[in-house]
Scaffold this motif. Structure first.
Motif, PDB file in Angstrom:
ATOM      1  N   GLN A   1      17.232 -24.741  27.267  1.00 38.55           N
ATOM      2  CA  GLN A   1      18.468 -24.297  26.631  1.00 38.55           C
ATOM      3  C   GLN A   1      18.271 -24.132  25.121  1.00 38.55           C
ATOM      4  O   GLN A   1      18.708 -23.137  24.527  1.00 38.55           O
ATOM      5  CB  GLN A   1      19.584 -25.298  26.920  1.00 38.55           C
ATOM      6  N   ILE A   2      17.613 -25.101  24.501  1.00 38.53           N
ATOM      7  CA  ILE A   2      17.364 -25.015  23.060  1.00 38.53           C
ATOM      8  C   ILE A   2      16.468 -23.828  22.745  1.00 38.53           C
ATOM      9  O   ILE A   2      16.696 -23.085  21.773  1.00 38.53           O
ATOM     10  CB  ILE A   2      16.712 -26.321  22.551  1.00 38.53           C
ATOM     11  N   MET A   3      15.448 -23.603  23.557  1.00 36.19           N
ATOM     12  CA  MET A   3      14.515 -22.506  23.317  1.00 36.19           C
ATOM     13  C   MET A   3      15.194 -21.144  23.413  1.00 36.19           C
ATOM     14  O   MET A   3      14.775 -20.183  22.763  1.00 36.19           O
ATOM     15  CB  MET A   3      13.350 -22.587  24.304  1.00 36.19           C
ATOM     16  N   LYS A   4      16.256 -21.076  24.197  1.00 35.59           N
ATOM     17  CA  LYS A   4      16.979 -19.818  24.346  1.00 35.59           C
ATOM     18  C   LYS A   4      17.944 -19.569  23.191  1.00 35.59           C
ATOM     19  O   LYS A   4      18.357 -18.434  22.938  1.00 35.59           O
ATOM     20  CB  LYS A   4      17.744 -19.824  25.675  1.00 35.59           C
ATOM     21  N   ASP A   5      18.289 -20.628  22.469  1.00 44.31           N
ATOM     22  CA  ASP A   5      19.210 -20.524  21.336  1.00 44.31           C
ATOM     23  C   ASP A   5      18.470 -19.926  20.141  1.00 44.31           C
ATOM     24  O   ASP A   5      17.389 -20.371  19.776  1.00 44.31           O
ATOM     25  CB  ASP A   5      19.731 -21.915  20.988  1.00 44.31           C
ATOM     26  N   HIS A   6      19.068 -18.913  19.514  1.00 48.00           N
ATOM     27  CA  HIS A   6      18.408 -18.232  18.400  1.00 48.00           C
ATOM     28  C   HIS A   6      18.521 -18.999  17.081  1.00 48.00           C
ATOM     29  O   HIS A   6      17.907 -18.617  16.081  1.00 48.00           O
ATOM     30  CB  HIS A   6      18.984 -16.828  18.214  1.00 48.00           C
ATOM     31  N   ALA A   7      19.304 -20.068  17.062  1.00 47.36           N
ATOM     32  CA  ALA A   7      19.446 -20.854  15.831  1.00 47.36           C
ATOM     33  C   ALA A   7      18.125 -21.544  15.491  1.00 47.36           C
ATOM     34  O   ALA A   7      17.358 -21.935  16.372  1.00 47.36           O
ATOM     35  CB  ALA A   7      20.547 -21.893  15.991  1.00 47.36           C
ATOM     36  N   ILE A   8      17.855 -21.678  14.197  1.00 47.10           N
ATOM     37  CA  ILE A   8      16.636 -22.323  13.707  1.00 47.10           C
ATOM     38  C   ILE A   8      16.953 -23.759  13.298  1.00 47.10           C
ATOM     39  O   ILE A   8      17.795 -23.998  12.436  1.00 47.10           O
ATOM     40  CB  ILE A   8      16.053 -21.565  12.504  1.00 47.10           C
ATOM     41  N   GLY A   9      16.275 -24.719  13.931  1.00 44.03           N
ATOM     42  CA  GLY A   9      16.458 -26.122  13.590  1.00 44.03           C
ATOM     43  C   GLY A   9      15.406 -26.596  12.603  1.00 44.03           C
ATOM     44  O   GLY A   9      14.531 -25.838  12.187  1.00 44.03           O
ATOM     45  N   VAL A  10      15.473 -27.865  12.265  1.00 41.68           N
ATOM     46  CA  VAL A  10      14.564 -28.400  11.258  1.00 41.68           C
ATOM     47  C   VAL A  10      13.120 -28.393  11.755  1.00 41.68           C
ATOM     48  O   VAL A  10      12.190 -28.129  10.974  1.00 41.68           O
ATOM     49  CB  VAL A  10      14.996 -29.827  10.847  1.00 41.68           C
ATOM     50  N   TYR A  11      12.891 -28.654  13.049  1.00 44.17           N
ATOM     51  CA  TYR A  11      11.527 -28.614  13.574  1.00 44.17           C
ATOM     52  C   TYR A  11      10.950 -27.208  13.450  1.00 44.17           C
ATOM     53  O   TYR A  11       9.789 -27.027  13.070  1.00 44.17           O
ATOM     54  CB  TYR A  11      11.506 -29.050  15.042  1.00 44.17           C
ATOM     55  N   ALA A  12      11.765 -26.209  13.779  1.00 38.09           N
ATOM     56  CA  ALA A  12      11.305 -24.826  13.693  1.00 38.09           C
ATOM     57  C   ALA A  12      11.015 -24.435  12.248  1.00 38.09           C
ATOM     58  O   ALA A  12       9.989 -23.813  11.957  1.00 38.09           O
ATOM     59  CB  ALA A  12      12.351 -23.888  14.293  1.00 38.09           C
ATOM     60  N   ALA A  13      11.910 -24.789  11.348  1.00 35.93           N
ATOM     61  CA  ALA A  13      11.728 -24.427   9.941  1.00 35.93           C
ATOM     62  C   ALA A  13      10.460 -25.058   9.370  1.00 35.93           C
ATOM     63  O   ALA A  13       9.670 -24.391   8.682  1.00 35.93           O
ATOM     64  CB  ALA A  13      12.944 -24.863   9.124  1.00 35.93           C
TER      65      ALA A  13
END
Length: 249
Positions: free
Chosen positions: A96-108
């Motif tokens: 579910q998180i991977m499908k969300d286009h929002a960028i979290g702190v781990y991604a940033a």
């Protein structure tokens, strides 16, 4: 040519004839290493050409920026989604998180560090290699990185019921995999021309990186997705560049 155009369409933002959209994505995937070699050629060409005008750190930054533009940051998006998603509490939550286009702190954090590693590694290699060696190395590295996606797509199940990577993962056959791996070997010949020992090391590092990503994806989400394949393409590039720096710079 239509198959190559389709592979180009799937991995880059280079305009191709609309007829390429009718090609089976799994069939086109066999030519991923060839498209990767072209990406490496562009990145290397910019690095070599810009080196006549600016310091190596500026040149390395421009080369990485060119890759981002050329590919439309497709695989960076996959890396970001994996960085956020694979830390989820369970399989469904991770997907579910991977499908969300929002960028979290781990991604940033992952994207920032990943791009810094690329820039730093390219700068070190620009210091150490002749222009023609730099170009050959990047052709081989990028061909291998795009080919690294194929074993994961062939050997692991697709982790979702739908998604952009499903056609490749479920449709890729042994013939396409072998074709892609042969093209990886052809691309690796460019790295061998620079330094045979370095070529062996970067190929081994690419294989170990791919294996690690596959094992992690299987454990965390039960297979692969398009995001996982994109993350594999990005991380193998960084890992191979670091390996090249270790022995050539």
């Amino acid at each position: 040519m239509r198959t190559l155009a389709a592979a180009t369409m799937l991995l880059t933002r280079v305009p191709v004839p609309s007829s390429a959209g009718g090609v089976d994505p799994a069939r086109a995937a066999a030519l991923y290493p060839l498209v990767g070699a072209g990406i490496g050629g562009v990145v290397g060409g910019i690095a070599v050409g810009a080196g006549e005008l600016w310091p190596v750190l500026v040149v390395a930054t421009l080369a990485v920026a060119a890759e981002v533009i050329l590919t439309g940051a497709l695989h960076l998006d996959g890396l970001a989604d994996c960085a956020d998603g694979l830390a989820g509490r369970d399989r469904e939550h991770r997907l579910q998180i991977m499908k969300d286009h929002a960028i979290g702190v781990y991604a940033a954090a992952t994207l920032s560090l990943h791009l810094l590693v690329k820039v730093a590694a390219l700068a070190a290699l620009l210091h150490a290699l002749r222009p023609e060696e730099m170009l050959l190395l990047l052709v081989g590295v990028y061909a291998t990185s795009r080919g690294a996606m194929l074993p994961l797509a062939r050997l692991l199940p697709y982790a979702r019921t739908d998604g952009t990577g499903r056609a490749v993962v479920e449709g890729l056959g042994t013939r396409q995999l072998l074709t892609g791996l042969v093209l990886v070997l052809v691309g690796s010949a460019a790295t061998v021309a620079v330094d045979p020992g370095a070529a062996l090391l970067v190929t081994l590092v690419a294989a170990l990186t791919t294996l690690s990503i596959g094992l992690l994806a299987q454990r965390r989400i039960g297979g692969v997705t398009g995001d996982v394949l994109g993350a594999c393409a990005e991380l193998t590039v960084s890992a191979m560049l670091l390996a090249a720096v270790a022995v050539l710079a």
